[in-house]
Enzyme design. Structure first.
Site, PDB file in Angstrom:
ATOM      1  N   SER A 198       0.847  -1.185   0.000  1.00 36.95           N
ATOM      2  CA  SER A 198       0.000   0.000   0.000  1.00 36.95           C
ATOM      3  C   SER A 198       0.897   1.254   0.000  1.00 36.95           C
ATOM      4  O   SER A 198       1.859   1.293  -0.757  1.00 36.95           O
ATOM      5  CB  SER A 198      -0.938  -0.058   1.220  1.00 36.95           C
ATOM      6  OG  SER A 198      -2.044   0.773   1.031  1.00 36.95           O
ATOM      7  N   ASP A 235      -8.408  -5.001  -6.701  1.00 37.83           N
ATOM      8  CA  ASP A 235      -8.034  -3.935  -5.768  1.00 37.83           C
ATOM      9  C   ASP A 235      -8.105  -2.584  -6.484  1.00 37.83           C
ATOM     10  O   ASP A 235      -7.365  -2.349  -7.434  1.00 37.83           O
ATOM     11  CB  ASP A 235      -6.600  -4.191  -5.274  1.00 37.83           C
ATOM     12  CG  ASP A 235      -6.053  -3.035  -4.454  1.00 37.83           C
ATOM     13  OD1 ASP A 235      -6.854  -2.210  -3.970  1.00 37.83           O
ATOM     14  OD2 ASP A 235      -4.817  -2.961  -4.302  1.00 37.83           O
ATOM     15  N   HIS A 248      -6.291  -6.129  -2.166  1.00 41.14           N
ATOM     16  CA  HIS A 248      -5.197  -5.268  -1.709  1.00 41.14           C
ATOM     17  C   HIS A 248      -4.141  -6.033  -0.900  1.00 41.14           C
ATOM     18  O   HIS A 248      -4.459  -6.626   0.129  1.00 41.14           O
ATOM     19  CB  HIS A 248      -5.816  -4.162  -0.855  1.00 41.14           C
ATOM     20  CG  HIS A 248      -4.969  -2.949  -0.702  1.00 41.14           C
ATOM     21  ND1 HIS A 248      -4.622  -2.145  -1.766  1.00 41.14           N
ATOM     22  CD2 HIS A 248      -4.393  -2.379   0.383  1.00 41.14           C
ATOM     23  CE1 HIS A 248      -3.883  -1.134  -1.330  1.00 41.14           C
ATOM     24  NE2 HIS A 248      -3.724  -1.254  -0.028  1.00 41.14           N
TER      25      HIS A 248
END
Ligand code: NAG
Ligand code: NAG
Length: 416
Positions: A184, A349, A374
């Site tokens: 991320s 995602d 994700h």
């Protein structure tokens, strides 16, 4: 949709974030918690892997508060975790797992990848908590005067000095390759660490890294609605929305603003105030849904989201827009021009829309895993993992082989 077997699909968490509150901060926050849970496994306790004989060691580095001003003598303590149980020799590689917008737990060096990749390479695994999150918050807390020292650029300066200090501390050979990992926002940091410090960081694995900053992230919902209606995800928007729509309205705007104004540090979990500050001063990432085709109606409009930057930090809308543009100029958005970076994304995602999903030349590899959400590649392996996720993880190992194989051979010839 609970309990349905089959391919990996959007976690409820991802969807919940849409209805969670009127604040943009909880969006990546929930994702970060999601990643942490993935890495720690689902069980309670400290999250050490079953094979971990010794708990990882916690350490502290003294770092300059302002790395860009040598006359400023103030410093803070940055936390790190070390797992040296696979480390075979001081010439072996170091896997540096970067923390993002939350506290970094010991599981960051014992569970999931990169810990899973360490035994094969005899690697030292180190996890570095991000400044201003977890226990790495400078004395003086989170008021706006202090938050001036919170940005991805500061975080990268910490990575560079930590890399040098930890190399000395653990007597790592100067020829040892250091590889950054992250997921991320921390995935973006991993890619940027290689981009900005190629002399210190040999290569990076960037999972679900939204490297392009964007003010109005309307693509988020485009990917979500596509995923929702796809067979792989197994659902239609109305089911899902109906059940989740109920949960969203518990926080009032005033409560949200009041919470975000609290300047005492929270030592665990994710820093909402800090992350909001980073969205206001660097990234935007405000998920909107103003297109008539967008299936979600409760997402606040962009002006209302931007108002939060004004209300909480006194930052104007135009300064936020300018910051987003500057971030992309500084890092290069989706064409960062870094070498030896592997970008991994999952096609369900929404964040993949801001990442790198196509290889460029020999030196930037990209992997888009079908049906993955994700940061799924970072989770510990499970029997229920889909074949595409397994193949994805294999490609990561192969990429390490490509990078580290030649380095290992040259070390065998000489080293230092
Ligand atoms: C650098 O630090 C010194 C000492 O704290 C301070 O007086 C000066 O204003 C700082 N410069 C900048 C550009 O922040
Ligand atoms: C670091 O490693 C080198 C080479 O093995 C050794 O000579 C040296 O004593 C070590 N230094 C420390 C502080 O352990």
């Amino acid at each position: 949709m609970a309990g349905r077997p089959g391919p990996p699909r959007l976690g409820p968490l991802l969807l919940l974030s849409l209805w969670g509150s009127s604040a943009p901060a909880p969006l990546l926050r929930r994702l970060a918690e999601h990643i942490e849970r993935f890495q720690e496994g689902s069980g309670p306790g400290l999250g050490f892997g079953p094979n971990a004989l010794v708990p990882p060691k916690q350490g502290w580095l003294e770092q300059p508060l302002d790395p860009f001003n040598t006359s400023d003598q103030r410093s803070f303590l940055q936390r790190y975790w070390v797992n040296d149980q696979h480390w075979a020799s001081r010439h072996g590689p170091v896997f540096l797992h970067l923390g993002g917008e939350g506290s970094l737990r010991p599981g960051s060096v014992t569970r999931g990848h990169p810990a899973a990749l360490a035994p094969a390479w005899g690697a030292l695994v180190i996890g570095l908590e991000h400044r201003f999150y977890g226990l790495s918050i400078p004395a003086g807390g989170l008021d706006v005067a202090q938050l001036r020292f919170l940005s991805s650029r500061h975080a990268l300066a910490d990575v560079a000095s930590a890399r040098l200090a930890l190399g000395r501390l653990f007597n790592v050979s100067s020829s040892s390759p250091w590889i950054c990992f992250g997921g991320s926002y921390a995935g973006s940091l991993a890619a940027w660490a290689r981009l900005k410090f190629p002399h210190l960081i040999f290569a990076s694995v960037a999972s679900s890294a939204p490297v392009r900053a964007v003010l109005d992230f309307s693509e988020y919902n485009e990917v979500v609605s596509r995923s929702l209606t796809s067979a792989a995800v197994g659902g239609s928007p109305e089911v899902v929305m109906h059940s989740l729509g109920q949960r969203c309205l518990s926080f009032s705007r005033a409560e949200t603003v009041a919470q975000l104004k609290v300047t005492e540090s929270q030592v665990s979990g994710v820093g909402d105030r800090q992350w909001l500050y980073q969205t206001c001063t660097e990234f935007g990432f405000y998920v909107t849904c103003e297109d008539p085709s967008c299936p979600f109606s409760r997402v606040p409009a962009l002006p209302s989201q931007l108002e939060l930057c004004q209300q909480v930090f006194g930052l104007s809308t135009s300064s936020v827009a300018q910051a987003v543009t500057q971030t992309n100029s500084y890092y290069g958005g989706q064409t960062p021009g870094a070498t030896q970076v592997l970008f991994i994304n999952g096609d369900t995602d929404p964040w993949h829309a801001l990442s790198v999903t196509q290889a460029s030349g020999q030196s930037v590899s990209a992997l888009l895993i079908p049906g993955a959400s994700h940061c799924m590649d970072m989770a510990p392996e499970r029997p229920s993992d889909s074949p595409s996720l397994r193949r994805g993880r294999q490609s990561i190992s192969q990429q390490l082989q490509t990078w580290l194989g030649p380095a290992q051979r040259s070390q065998a010839r000489g080293g230092d």
